[in-house]
Design a protein around this motif. Sequence first.
Motif, PDB file in Angstrom:
ATOM      1  N   GLY A   1       8.610  11.029   1.845  1.00  0.00           N
ATOM      2  CA  GLY A   1       7.312  11.526   1.220  1.00  0.00           C
ATOM      3  C   GLY A   1       6.560  10.193   0.522  1.00  0.00           C
ATOM      4  N   VAL A   2       7.344   9.118   0.578  1.00  0.00           N
ATOM      5  CA  VAL A   2       6.604   8.098   0.050  1.00  0.00           C
ATOM      6  C   VAL A   2       6.623   6.821   1.042  1.00  0.00           C
ATOM      7  CG1 VAL A   2       6.901   6.322  -1.562  1.00  0.00           C
ATOM      8  CG2 VAL A   2       7.485   8.653  -2.365  1.00  0.00           C
ATOM      9  N   VAL A   3       5.334   6.444   1.429  1.00  0.00           N
ATOM     10  CA  VAL A   3       5.423   5.501   2.431  1.00  0.00           C
ATOM     11  C   VAL A   3       4.831   4.236   1.882  1.00  0.00           C
ATOM     12  CG1 VAL A   3       4.423   4.948   4.667  1.00  0.00           C
ATOM     13  CG2 VAL A   3       5.210   7.252   4.326  1.00  0.00           C
ATOM     14  N   GLU A   4       5.492   3.117   2.324  1.00  0.00           N
ATOM     15  CA  GLU A   4       4.934   1.706   2.007  1.00  0.00           C
ATOM     16  C   GLU A   4       4.369   1.171   2.982  1.00  0.00           C
ATOM     17  OE1 GLU A   4       7.636   1.033  -2.068  1.00  0.00           O
ATOM     18  OE2 GLU A   4       7.905  -0.071  -0.300  1.00  0.00           O
ATOM     19  N   SER A   5       3.318   0.369   2.949  1.00  0.00           N
ATOM     20  CA  SER A   5       2.896  -0.368   4.087  1.00  0.00           C
ATOM     21  C   SER A   5       2.586  -1.636   3.446  1.00  0.00           C
ATOM     22  CB  SER A   5       1.580   0.090   4.636  1.00  0.00           C
ATOM     23  OG  SER A   5       0.986  -0.406   5.362  1.00  0.00           O
TER      24      SER A   5
ATOM     25  N   GLU B   1       5.958  -1.158   8.118  1.00  0.00           N
ATOM     26  CA  GLU B   1       5.876   0.154   7.051  1.00  0.00           C
ATOM     27  C   GLU B   1       7.119   0.575   7.127  1.00  0.00           C
ATOM     28  OE1 GLU B   1       1.849   2.341   7.797  1.00  0.00           O
ATOM     29  OE2 GLU B   1       2.907   2.151   9.647  1.00  0.00           O
TER      30      GLU B   1
ATOM     31  N   LYS C   1       0.812  -1.360  -0.035  1.00  0.00           N
ATOM     32  CA  LYS C   1       0.046   0.023   0.273  1.00  0.00           C
ATOM     33  C   LYS C   1       1.063   1.200  -0.063  1.00  0.00           C
ATOM     34  CE  LYS C   1      -2.761   2.644   3.530  1.00  0.00           C
ATOM     35  NZ  LYS C   1      -3.742   2.506   4.379  1.00  0.00           N
ATOM     36  N   LEU C   2       0.624   2.054  -0.987  1.00  0.00           N
ATOM     37  CA  LEU C   2       1.670   3.187  -1.067  1.00  0.00           C
ATOM     38  C   LEU C   2       0.826   4.357  -0.738  1.00  0.00           C
ATOM     39  CD1 LEU C   2       4.201   3.010  -2.486  1.00  0.00           C
ATOM     40  CD2 LEU C   2       3.135   3.558  -4.691  1.00  0.00           C
ATOM     41  N   ILE C   3       1.437   5.312   0.124  1.00  0.00           N
ATOM     42  CA  ILE C   3       0.988   6.575   0.255  1.00  0.00           C
ATOM     43  C   ILE C   3       1.993   7.396   0.139  1.00  0.00           C
ATOM     44  CG2 ILE C   3      -0.063   8.089   2.310  1.00  0.00           C
ATOM     45  CD1 ILE C   3      -1.989   5.951   1.563  1.00  0.00           C
ATOM     46  N   THR C   4       1.799   8.661  -0.949  1.00  0.00           N
ATOM     47  CA  THR C   4       2.680   9.589  -0.895  1.00  0.00           C
ATOM     48  C   THR C   4       2.325  11.042  -0.661  1.00  0.00           C
ATOM     49  OG1 THR C   4       2.013   9.941  -3.109  1.00  0.00           O
ATOM     50  CG2 THR C   4       3.546   8.483  -2.977  1.00  0.00           C
ATOM     51  N   GLU C   5       3.139  11.824  -0.332  1.00  0.00           N
ATOM     52  CA  GLU C   5       2.941  13.055   0.140  1.00  0.00           C
ATOM     53  C   GLU C   5       2.109  14.064  -0.873  1.00  0.00           C
ATOM     54  OE1 GLU C   5       6.536  14.493   2.269  1.00  0.00           O
ATOM     55  OE2 GLU C   5       5.808  16.353   1.483  1.00  0.00           O
TER      56      GLU C   5
ATOM     57  N   LEU D   1       0.805   9.611   7.268  1.00  0.00           N
ATOM     58  CA  LEU D   1       1.355  10.966   6.394  1.00  0.00           C
ATOM     59  C   LEU D   1       0.272  11.538   5.872  1.00  0.00           C
ATOM     60  CD1 LEU D   1       3.570  12.184   4.591  1.00  0.00           C
ATOM     61  CD2 LEU D   1       3.488  10.120   3.222  1.00  0.00           C
TER      62      LEU D   1
ATOM     63  N   HIS E   1      -9.590   7.415   8.438  1.00  0.00           N
ATOM     64  CA  HIS E   1      -7.954   6.911   8.402  1.00  0.00           C
ATOM     65  C   HIS E   1      -7.727   5.680   9.248  1.00  0.00           C
ATOM     66  CE1 HIS E   1      -6.917   8.349  12.454  1.00  0.00           C
ATOM     67  NE2 HIS E   1      -7.917   9.309  12.161  1.00  0.00           N
ATOM     68  N   LYS E   2      -6.847   5.080   9.092  1.00  0.00           N
ATOM     69  CA  LYS E   2      -6.708   4.107  10.183  1.00  0.00           C
ATOM     70  C   LYS E   2      -5.249   4.171  10.919  1.00  0.00           C
ATOM     71  CE  LYS E   2      -8.117   0.116  11.727  1.00  0.00           C
ATOM     72  NZ  LYS E   2      -9.206   0.766  12.801  1.00  0.00           N
ATOM     73  N   ALA E   3      -4.856   5.397  11.451  1.00  0.00           N
ATOM     74  CA  ALA E   3      -3.373   5.788  11.705  1.00  0.00           C
ATOM     75  C   ALA E   3      -3.068   5.043  12.915  1.00  0.00           C
ATOM     76  CB  ALA E   3      -3.334   7.176  11.896  1.00  0.00           C
TER      77      ALA E   3
ATOM     78  N   ILE F   1      -3.482   1.815  13.474  1.00  0.00           N
ATOM     79  CA  ILE F   1      -2.595   0.628  13.062  1.00  0.00           C
ATOM     80  C   ILE F   1      -1.460   0.904  11.884  1.00  0.00           C
ATOM     81  CG2 ILE F   1      -2.996  -1.443  11.859  1.00  0.00           C
ATOM     82  CD1 ILE F   1      -4.505  -1.459  14.604  1.00  0.00           C
ATOM     83  N   MET F   2      -2.006   1.678  10.881  1.00  0.00           N
ATOM     84  CA  MET F   2      -1.085   2.029   9.941  1.00  0.00           C
ATOM     85  C   MET F   2      -0.396   3.331  10.124  1.00  0.00           C
ATOM     86  SD  MET F   2      -2.878   0.053   6.628  1.00  0.00           S
ATOM     87  CE  MET F   2      -4.306  -0.393   7.386  1.00  0.00           C
ATOM     88  N   ARG F   3       0.653   3.428  11.024  1.00  0.00           N
ATOM     89  CA  ARG F   3       0.884   4.603  11.722  1.00  0.00           C
ATOM     90  C   ARG F   3       1.702   5.585  10.713  1.00  0.00           C
ATOM     91  NH1 ARG F   3       2.139   4.818  16.921  1.00  0.00           N
ATOM     92  NH2 ARG F   3       1.205   3.095  17.158  1.00  0.00           N
ATOM     93  N   MET F   4       2.378   4.949   9.850  1.00  0.00           N
ATOM     94  CA  MET F   4       3.385   5.830   8.983  1.00  0.00           C
ATOM     95  C   MET F   4       2.452   6.109   7.723  1.00  0.00           C
ATOM     96  SD  MET F   4       6.830   4.050   9.145  1.00  0.00           S
ATOM     97  CE  MET F   4       7.922   5.319   8.038  1.00  0.00           C
ATOM     98  N   SER F   5       1.912   5.176   7.136  1.00  0.00           N
ATOM     99  CA  SER F   5       1.196   5.618   5.841  1.00  0.00           C
ATOM    100  C   SER F   5      -0.129   6.255   6.036  1.00  0.00           C
ATOM    101  CB  SER F   5       0.780   4.351   5.215  1.00  0.00           C
ATOM    102  OG  SER F   5       0.537   3.288   5.932  1.00  0.00           O
TER     103      SER F   5
ATOM    104  N   HIS G   1      -1.753   7.924  18.257  1.00  0.00           N
ATOM    105  CA  HIS G   1      -0.949   7.992  16.882  1.00  0.00           C
ATOM    106  C   HIS G   1      -0.309   8.996  16.758  1.00  0.00           C
ATOM    107  CE1 HIS G   1      -5.289   9.127  15.561  1.00  0.00           C
ATOM    108  NE2 HIS G   1      -4.403  10.031  14.965  1.00  0.00           N
TER     109      HIS G   1
ATOM    110  N   LEU H   1      -2.881  11.854   7.037  1.00  0.00           N
ATOM    111  CA  LEU H   1      -3.433  12.674   7.965  1.00  0.00           C
ATOM    112  C   LEU H   1      -2.707  13.906   8.378  1.00  0.00           C
ATOM    113  CD1 LEU H   1      -5.967  11.925   9.505  1.00  0.00           C
ATOM    114  CD2 LEU H   1      -4.631  11.061  11.206  1.00  0.00           C
TER     115      LEU H   1
END
Lengths: 427, 392
Positions: B183-187, B177, A230-234, A271, A260-262, A264-268, B121, A273
Motif C-alpha cells: 500500500g505504500v509505493v516509493e518512486s 520503484e 516520491k511516495l504514493i500510498t493507498e 497505484l 497520471h504518468k503511469a 513511466i511511473m508504473r507502480m506509483s 500500463h 490510478l
Amino acid sequence: MGSPAAEPQHGGENRQKNHLVFGSCSRYLQLWHGDDQRQRNSDVRVVGVVQRNQMRSQFTVPTVEPAAQNQLTLGGAVRRPALSSASFSRGMQTVTLIPGDGIGPEISTAVMKIFEAAKAPIRWEERNVTAIKGPGGRWMIPPDAKESMDRSKIGLKGPLKTPIAAGHPSMNLLLRKTFDLYANVRPCVSIEGYKTPYTDVNLVTIRENTEGEYSGIEHVIVDGVVQSIKLITENASRRIAEYAFEYARNNQRSSVTAVHKANIMRMSDGLFLRKCREVAENYKDVKFTEMYLDTVCLNMVQDPTQFDVLVMPNLYGDILSDLCAGLIGGLGVTPSGNIGANGVAIFESVHGTAPDIAGLDLANPTALLLSAVMMLRHMGLHDYGNKIQTACFDTIRDKKVLTKDLGGNSKCSEFTADICRRVQDLD
Amino acid sequence: MAAHSAVLSVSKIINPFWGGRLGNTVKVFGTTLTSHRNKTQRAPPPAKYGGRHTVTLIPGDGIGPELLNHVREVFRFSCVPVDFEVVHVNSALETEEDINNAITAIRRNGVALKGNIETKHTMPPSVKSRNNLLRTSLDLYANVMHCQSLPGVQTRHQNIDIMIIRENTEGEYSSLEHENVPGVVESLKIITRNNSLRIAEYAFRLAREKGRRRVTAVHKANIMKLGDGLFLQCCREVASGYPDITFDSMIVDNTTMQLVSKPQQFDVMVMPNLYGNVVSNVCAGLVGGPGLVPGANYGRDYAVFETATRNTGKSIADKNIANPTAMLLAGCMMLDHLKLHDHASSIRNAIFTTMNENRLHTADIGGQGTTSEVVQSVMRIIQSKGQLTAEF
C-alpha cells in the motif's frame, strides 16, 4: 463531529537507523500512514543530508479519525447534518481569520467590510500564525490559533510569508500538517470582464496535498548523486479519489479525470490510478476518465473546455493548478480551498505577500474574496455567496474601479467600496 | 567511446606481436579518431556507403507507421540519398528482444527516425517503457524541441520562439520503484551532478550556436531542495562560463502560468525530465498542437528524431487525418544532422509553403485536408522548384 486533534505523542526522538537503504523510509511511512485503526504517532521527516544513523523528528501528526467521518463538500450542497453546533449561535457562524503578512491584513479587512455590507452571518476570529517552538523542540502553530480552528472548523487565510533561513518550515506546510489538509481544491472559472486569451474555462483541480513528490525525503547517495523519493500510498490515493467524486456529485459536475504518468511511473501512479478506478465504481453517475499528464497539458492550452474535474497527485496538481490559474488570469483572481480530515476546511488566497505594495492600499482582494465565497458555499450560505460573487464580477466587468493588477488604477479601498455598494444594492 | 576502447584493445593485441614496429601508427590513429569524435560531436555517422546514408526507422504504434511511410515517400521522391533500415518493435510483447534489436540497429547506423512505441500500463511494472529504454541505453541525454509560431496557423498567442532542452535520461524517469510495505509505493527521482552539468553545457552551447540571448532553468528547488537544488547549481556553474548569455531560473508552476499568459518572454529553457515533459507539451499546444513540432534526442554518439510530444495517436491511426508536418520536419532535422542541408531546406520550405501560403491544413489545426493531400502538396512544391525528383 470529530474530536479535537490530540496532543502530539512523541517529541524529538532520535532514531537509530541505517539511512542509505530504501527500506529506512518505508519504516517511517508505516508509522506515518499506518492503517486506519492505529493512531499515527509520529512523523519523521528527513530534510537535507541524512546524518549517519540519526534522524531528526521535526513534527508530529495529530490523531486522525478514519476517513469515514469526512463528509465535506465544497462550494455546493452541504451534506453535513449540522455545522459544528458549538459555533452556531444566533445564526452566526464563527470563522477563524488569519490575515497573513504583506498585503494580507488589508485584503482581509476588505473582505470583512464586504461581508458586513452583505450582512453575512459570519463572526470573525482573528488569529495570527507564526511558527513557535513547542515542547520537545518541534515547530508548531500557536495554540490559540489551533484551538480556534478546532472549534470553528472553518478558516480563511491570507498570504503567509515563508522566510528563507528561519530554521522552520513554511507556515503553509505547518498548517497543512497540523490539520491534515489532504485536498487542495481550486475551481478555475473565467472571469467575465478580465480578459485572457482563454474564455469559457470552467474546471476544478483537486490535488492530493500530503504526499507524492513533496514528501521531502531526499538523500545524497554519493557526492553528486541525489535521490528524491516520491511516495504514493493507498490510503491517501483513496481518500483524495473519494473526495473528488463526492465533490463532483455534490456540485453537479459530470466527469472526473485522473491525471497520471503511469506509463513511466508504473507502480506509483499505477497505484493512484487503481484507487481512482476502484472509487469510480461507487460513483457510477459521474463519468471517470484517465489521461496522461502530457496529454492534459497539451489539450489544456488548446481547448480547456473539455475538462471538468481533475484529480491528481501532488506535483502534477501543483503544476496543473497553476497552469489553470494562469488560464483565467493568474493567482490574483484564483480562489483556493484546503480540506482536511476532521471536517476542517481552510480557504486561502494563493498569491504571494507582495511586500512591495503592502500598506499602500493598492492590493487586489479578489482572490481572498472569491475564496471567502467558496467558504460561504461550503457552509451552505449560498445566497450570500452568490450575492457577493455577483457584486465582485459586476465590478470587474464594469472596469471603472479596477486595481492596478487588473488593469485599472484605483485603490483597494475604492474597489472594496464599489463591491460593498453593489452588494447593498442587490439586497 | 566504443571506437576508443576498440582501438586500445587492438593496440594491446598488435603491439606484443609487432613489438613496436607499428610504433605510433595505432596510437596516432586511435587519438585522431577519438579527438575527431570529441571535437565534432555532431559529425555524420559512419553508416555512409557509396554516398548514401543508412538510417534506422522504427515505425512504432498508432500513427507512427503511416506517417513514416509518408516521410519515406517524400524522401524517395526528392531523391534523398538515405536508405532506411526498418526495425519493428512489438509493444505487446513482454520480452525486450525487439527493442534490443532496435538499439543495436541504431548503434550500427548512428541515426534513427522513430514513431512512438506504446506503453501499455496494464502490464507488470517489470515491463519498462520501450521509448525510455531506448533513450537510456543509447544515452540520448538531450531532448531538443524548437517551438515556433507559424504564420499560417491560428493560435491564441503569436510570436512564440522557444527552444526547450530537456534532460532525457534521469530525473523522475529512472523507473526505480518499489513497494516495501503493502500500500505504500516509493518512486525514486535521481539527479546527478554529471548529467546536470552535461545538459546545462549542451543548452548553453546550443544557445550560443543559435545566437540566443537568454537561458532559463526551470526547477522546483523550493520544495526539492537537494535534487533540483543540485540541478540549479550545476546550471549556474555552467552559466558562469558563458558571460554573453543571460541566465535566470523560474519555478515550474510559475513557468506554466507565464507560458499561458506571456510566452513571448522565454528564449531557451533547460530543465530536468518531468518538467520538460510538462513544459514541452504546453509549448507544443501553444504553437498549434502535437502535429506541428518535431523533436530530436541527441546523445554523444547517436541521434534519434521523432515528433516532439511523442504521441501514439491511436484514436486517429489509419484514418488519413493525422498531421504529417511534425514527422516530416523531424525528417528534415535528421537530414540537417546528416549534413544534407539542401534536401532538408527544400522539404522544409515545401512544408511551410503548404501550411502558410496554400493553407492546406489537417483537422487538428482547423482545416479539412487529409494527410495524403498535404504530402502530395509538399511533393508538388518540391517538384516545382526544379530539383531532381523521382516519379510521383
